[in-house]
Design a protein around this motif. Structure first.
Motif, short mmCIF file in Angstrom:
data_model
loop_
_atom_site.label_atom_id
_atom_site.label_comp_id
_atom_site.label_asym_id
_atom_site.label_seq_id
_atom_site.Cartn_x
_atom_site.Cartn_y
_atom_site.Cartn_z
N GLU A 1 0.83 -1.20 0.00
CA GLU A 1 0.00 0.00 0.00
C GLU A 1 0.86 1.25 0.00
OE1 GLU A 1 -3.12 0.07 -0.48
OE2 GLU A 1 -3.53 -2.07 -0.28
N LEU A 2 1.90 1.27 0.83
CA LEU A 2 2.82 2.40 0.86
C LEU A 2 3.49 2.58 -0.50
CD1 LEU A 2 4.38 4.57 2.55
CD2 LEU A 2 6.11 2.79 2.93
N ALA A 3 3.89 1.48 -1.10
CA ALA A 3 4.56 1.54 -2.40
C ALA A 3 3.65 2.17 -3.45
CB ALA A 3 4.99 0.14 -2.83
N GLU A 4 2.40 1.77 -3.46
CA GLU A 4 1.48 2.32 -4.47
C GLU A 4 1.21 3.80 -4.23
OE1 GLU A 4 -2.70 1.35 -6.76
OE2 GLU A 4 -1.88 -0.07 -5.32
N ASP A 5 0.97 4.16 -2.97
CA ASP A 5 0.70 5.57 -2.66
C ASP A 5 1.88 6.46 -3.05
OD1 ASP A 5 -1.77 4.87 -1.69
OD2 ASP A 5 -1.17 4.93 0.43
N CYS A 6 3.08 6.02 -2.73
CA CYS A 6 4.27 6.85 -2.98
C CYS A 6 4.65 6.87 -4.45
CB CYS A 6 5.44 6.36 -2.13
SG CYS A 6 5.15 6.60 -0.35
N ALA A 7 4.40 5.78 -5.15
CA ALA A 7 4.64 5.77 -6.59
C ALA A 7 3.69 6.74 -7.28
CB ALA A 7 4.47 4.37 -7.15
N GLN A 8 2.42 6.71 -6.89
CA GLN A 8 1.45 7.65 -7.47
C GLN A 8 1.83 9.09 -7.16
OE1 GLN A 8 -2.21 6.22 -5.74
NE2 GLN A 8 -2.68 4.92 -7.50
N ASP A 9 2.31 9.33 -5.94
CA ASP A 9 2.72 10.67 -5.55
C ASP A 9 3.90 11.16 -6.40
OD1 ASP A 9 2.63 12.88 -3.31
OD2 ASP A 9 4.75 12.32 -3.51
N ALA A 10 4.84 10.27 -6.69
CA ALA A 10 6.00 10.65 -7.50
C ALA A 10 5.59 11.08 -8.90
CB ALA A 10 6.99 9.49 -7.56
N PHE A 11 4.66 10.34 -9.50
CA PHE A 11 4.21 10.70 -10.84
C PHE A 11 3.42 12.00 -10.81
CE2 PHE A 11 5.31 6.33 -11.80
CZ PHE A 11 5.76 6.42 -13.11
N ALA A 12 2.65 12.24 -9.74
CA ALA A 12 1.90 13.49 -9.63
C ALA A 12 2.85 14.68 -9.48
CB ALA A 12 0.95 13.41 -8.44
N ARG A 13 3.92 14.51 -8.72
CA ARG A 13 4.89 15.60 -8.52
C ARG A 13 5.73 15.85 -9.77
NH1 ARG A 13 6.39 16.66 -2.92
NH2 ARG A 13 5.00 15.53 -1.51
N ALA A 14 5.84 14.84 -10.61
CA ALA A 14 6.73 14.96 -11.77
C ALA A 14 6.27 16.03 -12.74
CB ALA A 14 6.84 13.61 -12.48
N LEU A 15 4.95 16.14 -12.96
CA LEU A 15 4.45 17.05 -13.98
C LEU A 15 4.86 18.51 -13.71
CD1 LEU A 15 2.90 17.43 -16.59
CD2 LEU A 15 0.80 17.63 -15.24
N PRO A 16 4.55 19.08 -12.53
CA PRO A 16 4.97 20.48 -12.31
C PRO A 16 6.49 20.62 -12.25
CG PRO A 16 4.01 19.55 -10.30
CD PRO A 16 3.74 18.58 -11.40
N ALA A 17 7.17 19.61 -11.67
CA ALA A 17 8.63 19.70 -11.57
C ALA A 17 9.29 19.67 -12.94
CB ALA A 17 9.16 18.54 -10.71
N TRP A 18 8.80 18.81 -13.83
CA TRP A 18 9.40 18.70 -15.16
C TRP A 18 9.02 19.90 -16.03
CZ3 TRP A 18 8.73 12.84 -16.77
CH2 TRP A 18 9.38 12.03 -15.81
N GLU A 19 7.83 20.46 -15.82
CA GLU A 19 7.47 21.66 -16.56
C GLU A 19 8.37 22.83 -16.13
OE1 GLU A 19 3.31 22.17 -15.82
OE2 GLU A 19 2.72 21.08 -17.64
N ARG A 20 8.75 22.84 -14.87
CA ARG A 20 9.60 23.91 -14.34
C ARG A 20 11.06 23.72 -14.72
NH1 ARG A 20 8.93 22.87 -9.26
NH2 ARG A 20 10.92 21.75 -9.07
N ASP A 21 11.56 22.49 -14.55
CA ASP A 21 12.99 22.25 -14.67
C ASP A 21 13.40 21.53 -15.95
OD1 ASP A 21 13.21 23.33 -12.10
OD2 ASP A 21 12.92 21.36 -11.17
N GLY A 22 12.43 21.00 -16.68
CA GLY A 22 12.75 20.21 -17.86
C GLY A 22 12.67 18.71 -17.57
N VAL A 23 12.51 17.95 -18.61
CA VAL A 23 12.41 16.49 -18.45
C VAL A 23 13.79 15.95 -18.11
CG1 VAL A 23 11.89 14.31 -19.63
CG2 VAL A 23 10.52 16.36 -20.12
N PRO A 24 13.92 15.15 -17.04
CA PRO A 24 15.24 14.62 -16.67
C PRO A 24 15.78 13.68 -17.73
CG PRO A 24 13.52 13.82 -15.18
CD PRO A 24 12.87 14.73 -16.13
N ARG A 25 17.11 13.57 -17.76
CA ARG A 25 17.72 12.66 -18.72
C ARG A 25 17.33 11.21 -18.43
NH1 ARG A 25 21.93 16.49 -18.08
NH2 ARG A 25 22.45 17.52 -20.06
N SER A 26 17.12 10.90 -17.14
CA SER A 26 16.69 9.56 -16.76
C SER A 26 15.39 9.69 -15.97
CB SER A 26 17.76 8.86 -15.92
OG SER A 26 17.31 7.58 -15.51
#
Length: 420
Positions: free
Chosen positions: A39-64
């Motif tokens: 359950e923790l794994a799923e919640d935190c994985a979903q959180d990472a993908f949710a955080r990625a969109l604003p972070a990548w729009e701000r900083d650019g898509v990471p190389r990895s």
């Protein structure tokens, strides 16, 4: 990372969608391996993908993108565990998560996750749902839609599977070499079931391409991470060869078009080329999926039904029957025998099966007998068998095909086009 100014929102969203398809299982699996909490794994994985969109729009898509997502999910898991200060075991768990972290090859995470989700201790329907959710990354709503089940039903299946894994202490790992070959068979069976439910659904739908394509994608993962396993390559070959015909299986009205009448120019030659090559490589091992793939390749490579090497197909079915004394395989062999030796041989082979319980109530059994009777000119008996096949058809498209064959015999169908 790519410069932020060079990354348009559409590009970022596309990169995130691609990362979700390719990296979800790695992100989720990494957290399961480190924290042991699904359950923790799923919640935190979903959180990472949710955080990625604003972070990548701000900083650019990471190389990895995958490494970025794993790091974000792991940090989120650490934050969650540290807040559980009243739980001594969670404090220790957080320390272990922080100190013992070593990235594993992505393939290791995917393969361990697939083997865990397909563990034989879990009910089959739970294996299917859990695999689609945790390895495929499908949402509960998508799985419910694909399986034509209620969201609550699917959610409960997944929840019970996770609890079973925890209660039974099912390890998150690729089985040791001595048990791997045996366990792989269960994994492949789940993937084939997922594909079949998309390609030939058990309900009233005719095809669900998303489900079939997801099964192919997951099978590709297994082949990529277990390359020495010929049966995995055999299954992938079988799925590709069957899926290559998807555009020709229905007519303009949604009716089923049988193999011998399909427009072969609509078949996907790219999938056929790949599938046939995989089938050739897997055949020497002689496993069930490899043999079925070899049969499918004979159909796929023939310019038309009459040009099929039916002698080779019968031989392959003989080999398959030697591995699995299965009435369904024997029925398919009877069809091939009829194409090689004539309808009399087909009828004799069908009648030799008797009335096996595995074929009771299935439309294929009376249909194969009806085809032989029709070719022998025994019209009345053929019509009776086609009517039985129509009544047992699992969906309207198949029922309509049998109604058409009855019409071809000059016999009207009884009642509605499909009664079940």
């Amino acid at each position: 990372m790519e410069p932020a100014g060079d990354t348009a929102p559409a590009v970022v969203r596309g990169a995130l969608a691609a990362a979700y398809r390719t990296e979800w299982a790695v992100v989720f699996g990494t957290l399961v391996r480190l924290a042991g909490d699904w359950e923790l794994a799923e919640d935190c994985a979903q959180d990472a993908f949710a955080r990625a969109l604003p972070a990548w729009e701000r900083d650019g898509v990471p190389r990895s993108p995958g490494a970025w997502l794993v790091t974000a999910a792991r940090r989120r898991a650490l934050d969650v565990l540290r807040r559980r200060t009243t739980e001594r075991d969670k404090i220790a768990e957080a320390a272990a998560l922080e100190e013992a972290y070593e990235p594993a090859p992505p393939g290791d995470e995917r393969l361990a996750l697939i083997f865990t989700c397909c563990h034989p201790a879990l009910p089959l329907d739970a294996r299917v749902a859990l695999t689609l959710r945790t390895v495929g990354g499908l949402t509960t709503r998508e799985i419910a839609r694909a399986l034509l089940a209620g969201e609550d039903t699917v959610s409960q299946r997944i929840l019970r599977a996770k609890r079973k894994i925890a209660a039974a202490g099912i390890p998150y790992r690729v089985p040791p070499p001595g048990a791997r070959a045996e366990r792989l068979g269960g994994v492949l069976a789940v993937l084939y079931l997922i594909f079949t439910e998309g390609y030939v659904p058990s309900d009233g739908n005719t095809t669900r391409d998303q489900l079939a394509e997801e099964a192919i994608r997951l099978t590709r993962l297994v082949v990529a991470e277990a390359q020495e396993e010929p049966e995995a390559r055999g299954l992938l070959a079988l799925l590709l060869l069957q899926h290559s015909r998807r555009a020709a299986r229905l007519d303009a009205d949604g009716g089923l078009v049988t193999l011998e009448h399909q427009d072969r120019s609509l078949w996907d030659r790219v999938l056929i080329t790949e599938g046939a090559a995989l089938a050739r490589g897997a055949l020497p091992a002689g496993g069930p999926y490899a043999l079925q793939a070899a049969i499918a390749a004979q159909h796929a490579l023939a310019p038309d039904a009459t040009a099929t090497d039916w002698a080779a197909v019968v031989t392959l079915y003989d080999s398959l029957l030697a591995l699995r004394a299965n009435p369904v395989v024997a029925l398919n062999r009877a069809v091939a025998l009829g194409m090689r030796d004539g309808p009399g041989a087909q009828l004799e082979a069908v009648d030799a099966l008797g009335t096996p319980k595995e074929l009771a109530g299935r439309h294929a059994f009376p249909a194969v007998r009806a085809d032989a009777l029709r070719r022998l000119g025994r019209t009345e008996e053929a019509a009776e068998m086609y009517e039985a096949a129509r009544a047992a058809a699992p969906n309207d498209a198949i029922a309509a095909e049998y109604a058409l064959r009855l019409t071809g015999l000059g016999r009207p169908t009884k009642g509605a086009p499909h009664d079940g």
